[in-house]
Enzyme design. Sequence first.
Site, mmCIF file in Angstrom:
data_model
loop_
_atom_site.group_PDB
_atom_site.id
_atom_site.type_symbol
_atom_site.label_atom_id
_atom_site.label_comp_id
_atom_site.label_asym_id
_atom_site.label_seq_id
_atom_site.Cartn_x
_atom_site.Cartn_y
_atom_site.Cartn_z
ATOM 1 N N ASP A 15 37.473 50.704 43.774
ATOM 2 C CA ASP A 15 38.422 49.683 44.199
ATOM 3 C C ASP A 15 38.528 49.772 45.723
ATOM 4 O O ASP A 15 38.493 50.870 46.270
ATOM 5 C CB ASP A 15 39.798 49.925 43.572
ATOM 6 C CG ASP A 15 40.691 48.699 43.670
ATOM 7 O OD1 ASP A 15 40.857 48.021 42.648
ATOM 8 O OD2 ASP A 15 41.187 48.408 44.779
ATOM 9 N N ASP A 56 35.541 43.446 37.243
ATOM 10 C CA ASP A 56 36.850 42.813 37.047
ATOM 11 C C ASP A 56 37.253 42.262 38.406
ATOM 12 O O ASP A 56 37.760 42.993 39.257
ATOM 13 C CB ASP A 56 37.848 43.853 36.539
ATOM 14 C CG ASP A 56 39.198 43.247 36.202
ATOM 15 O OD1 ASP A 56 39.282 42.017 36.016
ATOM 16 O OD2 ASP A 56 40.172 44.013 36.142
ATOM 17 N N CYS A 109 41.534 37.577 34.844
ATOM 18 C CA CYS A 109 42.786 37.376 34.100
ATOM 19 C C CYS A 109 43.342 35.991 34.444
ATOM 20 O O CYS A 109 44.539 35.800 34.571
ATOM 21 C CB CYS A 109 43.799 38.484 34.398
ATOM 22 S SG CYS A 109 44.301 38.569 36.124
#
Length: 191
Positions: A15, A56, A109
């Site tokens: 990340d 993601d 998402c």
Amino acid sequence: ALSLARGARYVLAADPSWGRVRILQENVRRTGLPVGVVQARAEAPPVAGADLTLLDVPCSGTGTLRRHPDARWRLTPDAPAAMARVQARLLRAGAGVVPPGGVLVYSTCTLEPEENEAVVEAFLAEAPDFAPAPPAGGVQVAEAGWLRCLPQETGFDGAFAARLMRVGRGARAPDGATRAPEPGGRGIGSG
């Protein structure tokens, strides 16, 4: 991004945010799972040859509005298009670490087609060595083989995922996938 290297039983999580890396490191320590955590940007993946990569990507988050209703006030009409440009760049970079026969899972998402289906379709149009690879095990998927979770149907946050396999030289196309012939050659399954 999460990656599994060929033959390894190891997960690497990356990340760009040091704050999120620290939280993830604490969770890994607490659970004792074999997960390495590094601070890295998806545009420059810290691995190569990962048989399974989960990308993601950042998104507008419209699939989480039920839990985060105030988030709607930060969204603008051009947010999905702006996010789609970032997502396309990250998808191309993530694809670079996947070897022939490897799988790349693209997930968001959000419920916005511009950030989901459109990004994946554009990627597949420019990456002839990748093909949709519907998941095994009876997972409920959309017509194109992509997973779409709608809050009103599932009670969960909204989400999207596309499972893509690199089907370059020496790799088999996933069941049900069709491939265009390679330039100057023959396509997979063309005998």
